[in-house]
Write an enzyme that holds these catalytic residues in place. Structure first.
Site, mmCIF file in Angstrom:
data_model
loop_
_atom_site.group_PDB
_atom_site.id
_atom_site.type_symbol
_atom_site.label_atom_id
_atom_site.label_comp_id
_atom_site.label_asym_id
_atom_site.label_seq_id
_atom_site.Cartn_x
_atom_site.Cartn_y
_atom_site.Cartn_z
ATOM 1 N N LYS A 229 0.846 -1.196 0.000
ATOM 2 C CA LYS A 229 0.000 0.000 0.000
ATOM 3 C C LYS A 229 0.884 1.250 0.000
ATOM 4 C CE LYS A 229 -3.990 -1.826 2.522
ATOM 5 N NZ LYS A 229 -4.978 -1.656 1.437
ATOM 6 N N ARG A 303 -10.475 -11.476 1.879
ATOM 7 C CA ARG A 303 -11.353 -12.509 1.328
ATOM 8 C C ARG A 303 -10.714 -13.894 1.401
ATOM 9 N NH1 ARG A 303 -11.466 -9.254 -4.239
ATOM 10 N NH2 ARG A 303 -11.069 -7.640 -2.694
HETATM 11 N N1 BES Z 1 -8.073 -3.645 4.225
HETATM 12 C C1 BES Z 1 -8.254 -3.272 2.879
HETATM 13 C C2 BES Z 1 -9.535 -2.480 2.636
HETATM 14 C C3 BES Z 1 -9.663 -1.149 3.342
HETATM 15 C C4 BES Z 1 -9.408 0.012 2.660
HETATM 16 C C5 BES Z 1 -10.093 -1.071 4.650
HETATM 17 C C6 BES Z 1 -9.539 1.230 3.286
HETATM 18 C C7 BES Z 1 -10.235 0.147 5.276
HETATM 19 C C8 BES Z 1 -9.968 1.299 4.600
HETATM 20 C C9 BES Z 1 -8.284 -4.481 1.973
HETATM 21 O O1 BES Z 1 -7.567 -5.574 2.400
HETATM 22 C C10 BES Z 1 -7.704 -4.057 0.645
HETATM 23 O O2 BES Z 1 -6.579 -3.685 0.643
HETATM 24 N N2 BES Z 1 -8.503 -4.144 -0.412
HETATM 25 C C11 BES Z 1 -8.075 -3.750 -1.707
HETATM 26 C C12 BES Z 1 -8.570 -4.805 -2.679
HETATM 27 C C13 BES Z 1 -7.969 -4.712 -4.046
HETATM 28 C C14 BES Z 1 -6.485 -4.955 -4.012
HETATM 29 C C15 BES Z 1 -8.641 -5.707 -4.944
HETATM 30 C C16 BES Z 1 -8.657 -2.383 -2.029
HETATM 31 O O3 BES Z 1 -9.763 -2.098 -1.584
HETATM 32 O O4 BES Z 1 -7.977 -1.598 -2.652
HETATM 33 ZN ZN ZN Z 2 -5.519 -5.521 1.806
#
Ligand code: BES
Ligand code: ZN
Ligand code: ZN
Length: 451
Positions: A229, A303
């Site tokens: 991230k 997931r």
């Molecule tokens: N934990 C994150 C989602 C999230 C984002 C929670 C902002 C709280 C605040 C999740 O694991 C994630 O990173 N999801 C990705 C999925 C993508 C890579 C398909 C996302 O939402 O960008």
């Molecule tokens: Zn994630």
């Protein structure tokens, strides 16, 4: 502190006016130290929570330490539940997140007059349990990752559960390997802090009756893994276990209020980190269900762990219904904002029960579509499923991915990535920080399913 009282020892008088002024606007009374909140027409329990929170916050800001509110008319129109809503508003707005520096929290007392008797006491007692459950969840969510590893999460949740007589089991990494939980482990093995599967079994219902499973995402820190991230979105990822905190909070409240239902909380607890030999994009992993998964993105880790946790809940706990709750996607916040969470369901009746429960719990959820075209977005040329969409619709496909592991069992998915954390106050009783999203709704749902 909220108390029933028959005198008026307080510094301030609060009035919630059922007039048709602008909802939640404030004015002062003619005699000093009276604060009036407009309810804007006939109130609901949720209006009371918000109005009371706004009033208490304002009095505190003005330096007041106590207030009295005559609840008789509110009880007349909304029943004794009005008292619980007032208490929730007052207590939840006062809750301060845990800090690691010297600060002073000024105590506040709200006295409710014009309501007494066994029913009033009972409602306030039940509300108090729920308030503490929400604050328990908030405290876990706001706890930094260096102070809340998966093992810490297991210790804190099982200690709280055992104190209420809930049966607990923490499956070690080795035990989950023996069960073939390859999707859970792909994520869990990325970190030095060892993963574990937390299981809390509350048996308040009929002996032998199949439990409802509450499965909560327990990612104690989500760096994104090799799909790292950006720096600015990482600090919030200490709260990526908000789903796990919610299912634990709900179960504690069910147990403390002795609700006659069987419910099992399952929390896959991991960190999503980078290590020399952890999973990378393109890997194919085998889940506990036997389904193979192509890892399109290591940041779509929630997931993966939830897929195995659901299979565990069905196969090992014999769950007859499943609700999963997770800070799953950034996409849900772009779709629904920060005061409504996403919902996906494979059963209309169960979905309706959840939406009713949410209304009682003062939360908002919106059902997402599940047309076949969305499922096609998760197809992989080399495995049964991909963990990432090839065509957008991030929040929907994330839910559908998880649903593929619930099969025909009635299942609901709640995506609280937008509602689990408040960067500023949008709902009056939610101060900046962890919100405790999901606790009240899951509690109300299980209560409605009770015998
Ligand atoms: N934990 C994150 C989602 C999230 C984002 C929670 C902002 C709280 C605040 C999740 O694991 C994630 O990173 N999801 C990705 C999925 C993508 C890579 C398909 C996302 O939402 O960008
Ligand atoms: Zn994630
Ligand atoms: Zn995550």
């Amino acid at each position: 502190m909220v108390k029933l009282w028959n005198q008026e020892p307080a510094q301030w008088r609060l009035e919630l006016a059922a007039g048709d002024g602008k909802p939640l606007s404030l004015r002062t009374g003619e005699t000093g130290r009276t604060l009036i909140v407009e309810l804007g027409g006939k109130p609901t329990l949720e209006t009371l929570r918000r109005a009371c929170a706004k009033a208490v916050k304002t009095v505190k800001e003005l330096g007041g330490g106590s207030a009295v509110l005559d609840a008789s008319q509110l009880v007349e129109s909304l029943g004794a539940d009005a008292l619980g809503a007032l208490a929730q508003g007052a207590e939840l707005v006062c809750h301060k997140q845990e800090r690691w520096k010297e600060t002073k929290d000024e105590p506040f007392a709200l006295y409710l007059t014009g309501a007494a008797g066994a029913e009033a006491e009972r409602v306030l007692q039940e509300a108090d349990v729920l308030i503490r459950a929400v604050c328990f969840a908030r405290d876990l969510v706001s706890c930094p990752a260096n102070k809340l590893t998966p093992q810490d999460l297991a210790r804190r949740t099982t200690e709280a559960a055992q104190a209420l007589g809930i049966e607990t089991q923490v499956l070690s990494e080795e035990e989950t390997r023996a069960l073939g939980m390859g999707a859970f482990l792909a994520v869990g093995e990325s970190a030095g802090h060892r993963p574990c599967l937390i299981v809390l079994r509350y048996r308040g219902g009929r002996e032998g009756a199949a439990p409802i499973a509450l499965v909560g995402k327990g990612v104690c820190f989500d760096s994104g893994g090799y799909c790292l991230k950006p720096g600015e979105s990482m600090p919030g990822m200490k709260g990526d276990m908000a789903g796990g905190a919610a299912v634990c909070g709900a179960l504690l409240a069910l147990a403390e209020n002795k609700i006659p239902v069987n419910a099992v909380a399952v929390i896959p607890a991991v960190e999503n980190r980078v290590s020399p030999d952890c999973f990378v994009p393109g890997d194919v992993i085998t889940s506990m269900s036997g389904k193979t998964i192509e890892v399109g993105n290591t940041d779509a880790e929630g997931r993966l762990i939830l897929a195995d946790a659901i299979t565990y809940a069905l196969e090992k706990e014999g769950a007859s219904r499943v609700v999963d709750i997770a800070t799953l996607t950034g996409a849900i916040a772009r779709m629904l904002g920060h005061t409504t969470a996403g919902l996906m369901a494979n059963d209309d009746e169960f979905c309706a029960q959840l939406l009713d429960a949410a209304q009682r719990g003062g939360e908002q959820y919106w059902r997402m579509p599940d047309y076949p075209e969305y499922k096609a977005m998760l197809e992989s040329p080399i495995a049964d499923l991909s963990n990432m969409s090839n065509d957008g619709c991030g929040a929907i496909v994330a839910g559908l991915f998880i649903g593929a592991f619930a099969g025909d069992t009635p299942w609901i998915h709640l995506d609280i990535a937008g509602t689990g954390w408040a960067d500023r106050t949008r709902i009056e009783y939610q101060p900046k920080g962890a919100t405790g999203a999901g606790v009240t709704t899951l509690y109300e749902l299980c209560k409605a399913l009770a015998e």
